[in-house]
Scaffold this active site. Structure first.
Site, PDB file in Angstrom:
ATOM      1  N   ASP A  63       0.851  -1.200   0.000  1.00 19.86           N
ATOM      2  CA  ASP A  63       0.000   0.000   0.000  1.00 19.86           C
ATOM      3  C   ASP A  63       0.880   1.240   0.000  1.00 19.86           C
ATOM      4  OD1 ASP A  63      -2.196  -1.677   0.431  1.00 19.86           O
ATOM      5  OD2 ASP A  63      -1.857  -1.637   2.603  1.00 19.86           O
ATOM      6  N   ASP A  69      -0.130  13.831   8.473  1.00 12.96           N
ATOM      7  CA  ASP A  69      -1.066  14.964   8.523  1.00 12.96           C
ATOM      8  C   ASP A  69      -2.049  14.923   7.350  1.00 12.96           C
ATOM      9  OD1 ASP A  69       1.189  15.593   7.062  1.00 12.96           O
ATOM     10  OD2 ASP A  69       1.731  17.331   8.287  1.00 12.96           O
ATOM     11  N   GLU A  92      -5.991  23.297   7.551  1.00  7.95           N
ATOM     12  CA  GLU A  92      -4.625  23.760   7.336  1.00  7.95           C
ATOM     13  C   GLU A  92      -4.002  23.077   6.118  1.00  7.95           C
ATOM     14  OE1 GLU A  92      -2.006  23.933  10.718  1.00  7.95           O
ATOM     15  OE2 GLU A  92      -0.267  24.257   9.453  1.00  7.95           O
ATOM     16  N   ASP A 118      -1.664  19.054  14.456  1.00 10.67           N
ATOM     17  CA  ASP A 118      -0.860  20.214  14.822  1.00 10.67           C
ATOM     18  C   ASP A 118       0.446  19.762  15.468  1.00 10.67           C
ATOM     19  OD1 ASP A 118      -0.626  23.118  15.269  1.00 10.67           O
ATOM     20  OD2 ASP A 118      -0.623  22.523  17.370  1.00 10.67           O
TER      21      ASP A 118
END
Ligand code: AHM
Ligand code: MG
Length: 339
Positions: A63, A69, A92, A118
């Site tokens: 995969d 993020d 963001e 974050d």
């Protein structure tokens, strides 16, 4: 032993506190809770990256491996599609807003802004990171397509805000404007359980949290305030993940600062999905949050999606001290002969 109250149960109970609530916000919060569990699972595997594959490569199963993020961003978007209560998101990770498909005959009333992960540079070294989210109500005609302008609301318009801290344990903290509650993930049952009821931030604390490496790049009044923190023997703690640094302050008291620097003259952090939600949570816990112009963060006008802001947030008496310092030293700088 107290009876276990899960996040879902708590959210549903709270809905009954609002006589005209229709359950839409409840569904949204539950969607976010599900996303948090999925992101948590992946964050916990981050240390296995050499075994499972590095970003941009394929893992042992063949995969493609994604940056965490980006993964977190996708999972939040997917989960927010579940209930059909969210019309669009601002993240963001996305330059523009992302419109979410509606569910038959339902008019989605909410907009969600978030920072999916974050402090993500902490991931590589096993240090805690977080997710921040803020929920706004759509203004204007619900039949019209959402635009980025619909997100340009002051923080005061937030309907709910929260964060998830993926730390030594995983905790979800949220507010709908009636206090702040925290839920710790019990991995054995896969549920967020109420662990911190009605969180109140201490009036003062012994911690200050700022990237002191930038000291010489701060304005003189901010430098004087940081000197004062050091003179007071406050302890410096800086994790480099706003969620983690503010979480400590929520329980032990202190102040978190991200002032303007030469590199970031407006500050580094983003107003819509970092400063505003964290400020709502801190204020709901009895704290304060202002920018370096000493304006309340939640009163700040928003002109663009990814607008940056300076911030000083935390225990109320410590934010007051900071404001006093900045006022005093700005006056000295403006009128050097008068003091
Ligand atoms: P990110 O959203 O790109 O991860 O950046 C936000 C983070 C905050 O969590 C943290 O307080 C700050 O950036 C750290 O910045 P610096 O390394 O400049 O001190
Ligand atoms: Mg961030």
């Amino acid at each position: 032993m107290d009876r276990i109250i899960t996040l879902d149960e708590f959210i549903i109970k709270r809905q009954r506190d609002f006589p005209y609530a229709t359950g839409e916000l409840t569904s949204l919060l539950r969607d976010i809770g599900v996303a948090a569990k999925i992101i948590n699972r992946e964050v916990n595997k981050a240390g296995l990256v050499n075994i499972l594959g590095v970003e941009g490569s394929s893992n042992v199963s063949g995969d493609d491996v994604q940056k965490l993020d980006i993964y977190a961003n996708e999972k939040l978007i997917e989960c927010l599609k579940n209930s059909g209560e969210c019309a669009a998101i601002a993240s963001e990770e996305d330059q523009d807003i992302v419109l979410l498909p509606g569910i038959e005959s339902k008019e989605a009333k909410y907009l969600v802004a978030f920072d999916p992960l974050d402090g993500s540079s902490n991931i590589d070294v096993n240090v805690s990171v977080g997710t921040i989210f803020g929920i706004y109500r759509r203004q204007g005609d619900l039949n019209e397509e959402v635009t980025a302008d619909d997100f340009l609301q002051k923080g005061d318009a937030l309907v709910a805000a929260g964060y998830v801290l993926y730390g030594t344990s995983t905790i979800l903290v949220y507010t709908t404007g009636r206090g702040v509650n925290g839920f710790t993930l019990d991995p054995s049952i896969g549920e967020f359980c109420l662990s911190h009821r009605d969180i109140k931030i201490p009036e003062r604390g012994n911690y200050y949290s700022v990237n002191q490496g930038y000291y010489l790049k701060f304005d003189v009044e901010m430098r004087r305030y940081i000197d004062y923190c050091s003179d007071m023997n406050y302890r410096l703690r800086y994790i480099g993940s706003m969620v983690s640094d503010i979480h400590r302050i929520m329980f032990q008291g202190g102040i978190f600062l991200y002032p303007n620097t030469r590199k970031f003259p407006q500050g580094k952090l983003r107003l819509l999905y970092e400063c505003n939600p964290m400020s709502m949570i801190v204020e709901q816990a009895g704290g304060k949050s202002v920018n370096c112009q000493l304006q309340r963060i939640l009163d700040t006008e928003l002109h663009e999606l990814h607008q940056r802001s300076t911030i000083a947030v935390g225990s109320p008496a410590m934010v007051d001290d900071m404001v006093e310092f900045v006022q005093k030293y700005s006056a000295i700088t403006a009128h050097p002969g008068k003091n």
